[in-house]
Scaffold this motif. Structure first.
Motif, PDB file in Angstrom:
ATOM      1  N   ALA A   1       0.699  -1.303  -0.227  1.00 11.41           N
ATOM      2  CA  ALA A   1       0.171  -0.124  -0.109  1.00 11.41           C
ATOM      3  C   ALA A   1       1.005   1.050   0.091  1.00 11.41           C
ATOM      4  N   GLU A   2       1.832   1.327   0.652  1.00 13.09           N
ATOM      5  CA  GLU A   2       2.984   2.420   0.677  1.00 13.09           C
ATOM      6  C   GLU A   2       3.769   2.630  -0.602  1.00 13.09           C
ATOM      7  N   GLU A   3       4.031   1.500  -0.976  1.00 16.22           N
ATOM      8  CA  GLU A   3       4.917   1.772  -2.203  1.00 16.22           C
ATOM      9  C   GLU A   3       4.094   1.685  -3.529  1.00 16.22           C
ATOM     10  N   GLY A   4       3.164   1.269  -3.570  1.00 13.92           N
ATOM     11  CA  GLY A   4       2.226   1.291  -4.697  1.00 13.92           C
ATOM     12  C   GLY A   4       2.517   0.193  -5.760  1.00 13.92           C
ATOM     13  N   ASN A   5       3.586  -0.649  -5.376  1.00  9.74           N
ATOM     14  CA  ASN A   5       4.090  -1.640  -6.343  1.00  9.74           C
ATOM     15  C   ASN A   5       4.762  -2.861  -5.605  1.00  9.74           C
ATOM     16  N   PHE A   6       4.371  -3.959  -6.324  1.00  9.56           N
ATOM     17  CA  PHE A   6       4.596  -4.961  -5.702  1.00  9.56           C
ATOM     18  C   PHE A   6       6.365  -5.519  -5.485  1.00  9.56           C
ATOM     19  N   THR A   7       6.998  -5.183  -6.727  1.00  4.32           N
ATOM     20  CA  THR A   7       8.477  -5.369  -6.726  1.00  4.32           C
ATOM     21  C   THR A   7       9.191  -4.425  -5.679  1.00  4.32           C
ATOM     22  N   ARG A   8       8.743  -3.191  -5.594  1.00  4.86           N
ATOM     23  CA  ARG A   8       9.317  -2.306  -4.556  1.00  4.86           C
ATOM     24  C   ARG A   8       9.171  -2.606  -3.260  1.00  4.86           C
ATOM     25  N   ALA A   9       7.716  -3.258  -2.915  1.00  8.90           N
ATOM     26  CA  ALA A   9       7.343  -3.549  -1.569  1.00  8.90           C
ATOM     27  C   ALA A   9       8.292  -4.767  -1.420  1.00  8.90           C
ATOM     28  N   ALA A  10       8.496  -5.667  -2.378  1.00  8.56           N
ATOM     29  CA  ALA A  10       9.274  -6.834  -2.106  1.00  8.56           C
ATOM     30  C   ALA A  10      10.572  -6.581  -1.606  1.00  8.56           C
ATOM     31  N   GLU A  11      11.165  -5.645  -2.514  1.00 11.21           N
ATOM     32  CA  GLU A  11      12.596  -5.337  -1.960  1.00 11.21           C
ATOM     33  C   GLU A  11      12.578  -4.587  -0.702  1.00 11.21           C
ATOM     34  N   LYS A  12      11.763  -3.779  -0.301  1.00 10.33           N
ATOM     35  CA  LYS A  12      11.610  -3.143   0.878  1.00 10.33           C
ATOM     36  C   LYS A  12      11.675  -3.957   2.053  1.00 10.33           C
ATOM     37  N   ILE A  13      11.047  -5.168   1.875  1.00 10.45           N
ATOM     38  CA  ILE A  13      10.839  -6.194   3.284  1.00 10.45           C
ATOM     39  C   ILE A  13      11.779  -7.292   2.999  1.00 10.45           C
ATOM     40  N   GLY A  14      12.469  -7.450   1.942  1.00  9.42           N
ATOM     41  CA  GLY A  14      13.316  -8.438   1.639  1.00  9.42           C
ATOM     42  C   GLY A  14      12.871  -9.785   1.397  1.00  9.42           C
ATOM     43  N   ILE A  15      11.818  -9.685   0.567  1.00  7.33           N
ATOM     44  CA  ILE A  15      11.530 -11.138  -0.092  1.00  7.33           C
ATOM     45  C   ILE A  15      11.516 -11.017  -1.714  1.00  7.33           C
ATOM     46  N   ALA A  16      11.226 -12.093  -2.285  1.00  4.23           N
ATOM     47  CA  ALA A  16      10.982 -12.216  -3.572  1.00  4.23           C
ATOM     48  C   ALA A  16       9.759 -11.721  -3.885  1.00  4.23           C
ATOM     49  N   GLN A  17       9.434 -10.805  -5.262  1.00  3.21           N
ATOM     50  CA  GLN A  17       7.970 -10.541  -5.409  1.00  3.21           C
ATOM     51  C   GLN A  17       6.908 -11.505  -5.709  1.00  3.21           C
ATOM     52  N   PRO A  18       7.270 -12.894  -6.314  1.00  8.54           N
ATOM     53  CA  PRO A  18       6.253 -13.869  -6.422  1.00  8.54           C
ATOM     54  C   PRO A  18       5.699 -14.453  -5.041  1.00  8.54           C
ATOM     55  N   PRO A  19       6.444 -14.444  -4.195  1.00 11.57           N
ATOM     56  CA  PRO A  19       5.889 -14.856  -2.871  1.00 11.57           C
ATOM     57  C   PRO A  19       4.953 -13.836  -2.078  1.00 11.57           C
ATOM     58  N   LEU A  20       5.537 -12.450  -2.552  1.00 11.78           N
ATOM     59  CA  LEU A  20       4.830 -11.507  -1.878  1.00 11.78           C
ATOM     60  C   LEU A  20       3.565 -11.380  -2.349  1.00 11.78           C
ATOM     61  N   SER A  21       3.272 -11.352  -3.792  1.00 13.89           N
ATOM     62  CA  SER A  21       2.001 -11.515  -4.372  1.00 13.89           C
ATOM     63  C   SER A  21       0.988 -12.324  -3.945  1.00 13.89           C
ATOM     64  N   GLN A  22       1.765 -13.834  -3.647  1.00 12.13           N
ATOM     65  CA  GLN A  22       0.798 -14.927  -3.276  1.00 12.13           C
ATOM     66  C   GLN A  22       0.318 -14.755  -1.705  1.00 12.13           C
ATOM     67  N   GLN A  23       1.235 -14.017  -0.686  1.00 12.20           N
ATOM     68  CA  GLN A  23       0.861 -13.723   0.612  1.00 12.20           C
ATOM     69  C   GLN A  23      -0.433 -12.594   0.346  1.00 12.20           C
ATOM     70  N   ILE A  24      -0.112 -11.725  -0.596  1.00 11.01           N
ATOM     71  CA  ILE A  24      -1.465 -10.803  -0.734  1.00 11.01           C
ATOM     72  C   ILE A  24      -2.688 -11.419  -0.949  1.00 11.01           C
ATOM     73  N   ARG A  25      -2.698 -12.306  -1.984  1.00  9.43           N
ATOM     74  CA  ARG A  25      -3.825 -13.202  -2.533  1.00  9.43           C
ATOM     75  C   ARG A  25      -4.125 -13.933  -1.322  1.00  9.43           C
ATOM     76  N   ASP A  26      -3.390 -14.484  -0.628  1.00  6.85           N
ATOM     77  CA  ASP A  26      -4.044 -15.453   0.348  1.00  6.85           C
ATOM     78  C   ASP A  26      -4.520 -14.526   1.555  1.00  6.85           C
ATOM     79  N   LEU A  27      -4.215 -13.195   1.894  1.00  6.45           N
ATOM     80  CA  LEU A  27      -4.872 -12.325   2.818  1.00  6.45           C
ATOM     81  C   LEU A  27      -6.174 -11.893   2.124  1.00  6.45           C
ATOM     82  N   GLU A  28      -6.292 -11.645   0.746  1.00  5.42           N
ATOM     83  CA  GLU A  28      -7.632 -11.475   0.257  1.00  5.42           C
ATOM     84  C   GLU A  28      -8.498 -12.494   0.401  1.00  5.42           C
TER      85      GLU A  28
END
Length: 308
Positions: A13-40
Motif C-alpha cells: 500500500a505504501e509503495e504502490g508496487n509489488f516489486t518495490r515492496a518486495a525489495e523493501k521487506i526483503g523477499i522475492a516478488q512472487p511470494p509477496l504477491s501470493q501472500q497478498i492473494r492469501d490475505l484477500e
C-alpha cells in the motif's frame, strides 16, 4: 490472519508496487504477491487493483488500511513492554527490611541503585523484625526481605549473603569506664544489664550477642528487652543498660551513647537478601541479581574476619 500479512499489505500500500515492496521487506516478488492473494482470500474481498505499473488500493483496501495501520507499531510496543517485564524492569516489588539494615551502606546503595535503574517499578517498603519478615515472605505479602539469616530459616526460603559488619558495644556515656578509648574490653561491662530484642523476634542478633559475652568470659545479665533496634538504643541512652549492636548503628548519633569496638573480639553480624524458592517474579529476580552483584563489590572492598 498473521501479522506478516498485515506488514506485507502495508508495504505494498505504501509503495504502490509489488516489486518495490518486495525489495523493501526483503523477499522475492512472487511470494509477496501470493501472500497478498492469501490475505484477500481470507478476508473475502480484493485489496488492490493490479495496474500495469503497480497496484492501487480498492475502496475496501483503503478502509482496511486505515484500520490496520497502527497494528505493527502496537505489536512492537507490546513486545517491548513484555520484554521489559521479563527483565524485571517494570512491575512491582514489595520489599521488607529490618530496622538496622537501612543504616548499612550496602543496603542503602542496593535500594538506591535498583530504584535508579528500574524507575518504572512500583516500590513498597515495609519494616519489621526478621521473624516477621520471614512470615511475610512465606505468606506472599513480601517479594524480598533484607534480614538476618539463621539456621532455623525454612528450606523454602533462599538467602543470599549481602553484607557483614562488626558487632560493637553501645554504652551510656555516663557509664563508660573508658571514655577516651575507641575500643573496650567487653569483660569490663559484665555487671551492666544487656538490652536485647527478645529471642523470639531477633534470634540471630540475640544469640550472637549472648555468645559474644560468653566468649569474653562472662554470662550476661539480661536487662529489659526491647522490640526494635531503635528502642534498644533509646534504652541505652536512658541508662537502662548496654547493648551489642551492628556497627551501622553509629549513624544514629544518639545523645548519651558511646560506641566502642570490642577489644580482642572481632565478631561479625550478617544480613542477607531473602526470597522464596518458588518466586517467579522477574522484578524480584532482578533485585536479587543486583544484590549479589553489589555484595561481591562490597566484599572486594573489605576484610572479612571470622563470624559467629
Amino acid at each position: 490472519m498473521e501479522l506478516r500479512h498485515i506488514r506485507y499489505f502495508l508495504a505494498v500500500a505504501e509503495e504502490g508496487n509489488f516489486t518495490r515492496a518486495a525489495e523493501k521487506i526483503g523477499i522475492a516478488q512472487p511470494p509477496l504477491s501470493q501472500q497478498i492473494r492469501d490475505l484477500e482470500k481470507e478476508i473475502g474481498f480484493q485489496l488492490f487493483h493490479r495496474i500495469p505499473h503497480g497496484a492501487e488500493l480498492t475502496t475496501a483496501g483503503e478502509v482496511f488500511r486505515e484500520r490496520v495501520l497502527a497494528i505493527p507499531a502496537k505489536v512492537n510496543e507490546a513486545t517491548e513492554v513484555a520484554r521489559r517485564a521479563a527483565r524485571g524492569e517494570i512491575g512491582s516489588l514489595n520489599l521488607g527490611f529490618t530496622g538496622a539494615s537501612l543504616l548499612n551502606p550496602i543496603v542503602s546503595r542496593l535500594i538506591r541503585t535498583f530504584r535508579r535503574d528500574h524507575p518504572d517499578v512500583t516500590f513498597k517498603l515495609e519494616e519489621g523484625n526478621s521473624v516477621e519478615l520471614r512470615d511475610d515472605l512465606l505468606n506472599g505479602t513480601l517479594d524480598i526481605a533484607i534480614l538476618r539469616p539463621n539456621v532455623n530459616d525454612p528450606g523454602s526460603i533462599l538467602t543470599y549473603p549481602l553484607s557483614s559488619e562488626a558487632l560493637i558495644a553501645a554504652i551510656p556515656k555516663s557509664r563508660d569506664p573508658q571514655p577516651d578509648c575507641d575500643e573496650i574490653d567487653l569483660l569490663s561491662l559484665k555487671n551492666e544489664p544487656l538490652v536485647l530484642t527478645p529471642r523470639t523476634i531477633g534470634l540471630s542478633l540475640h544469640d550472637t550477642a549472648i555468645a559474644t559475652c560468653r566468649r569474653a568470659g562472662f554470662e550476661p545479665i539480661l536487662g529489659q528487652p526491647a522490640p526494635q533496634i531503635t528502642s534498644i538504643m533509646a534504652m541505652v541512652s536512658a541508662e537502662q543498660g548496654i547493648s551489642l549492636v551492628p556497627e551501622c548503628m553509629r549513624q544514629l548519633g544518639l545523645d548519651n551513647v558511646s560506641y566502642k569496638q570490642l577489644r580482642t573480639l572481632d565478631i561479625k553480624v550478617s544480613i542477607a537478601t531473602a526470597i522464596l524458592k518458588d518466586n517467579s517474579s522477574p522484578t524480584a529476580a532482578a533485585f536479587v541479581a543486583l544484590s549479589r552483584k553489589i555484595s561481591r563489590v562490597g566484599k572486594s572492598e573489605a576484610k572479612h574476619p571470622d563470624e559467629i
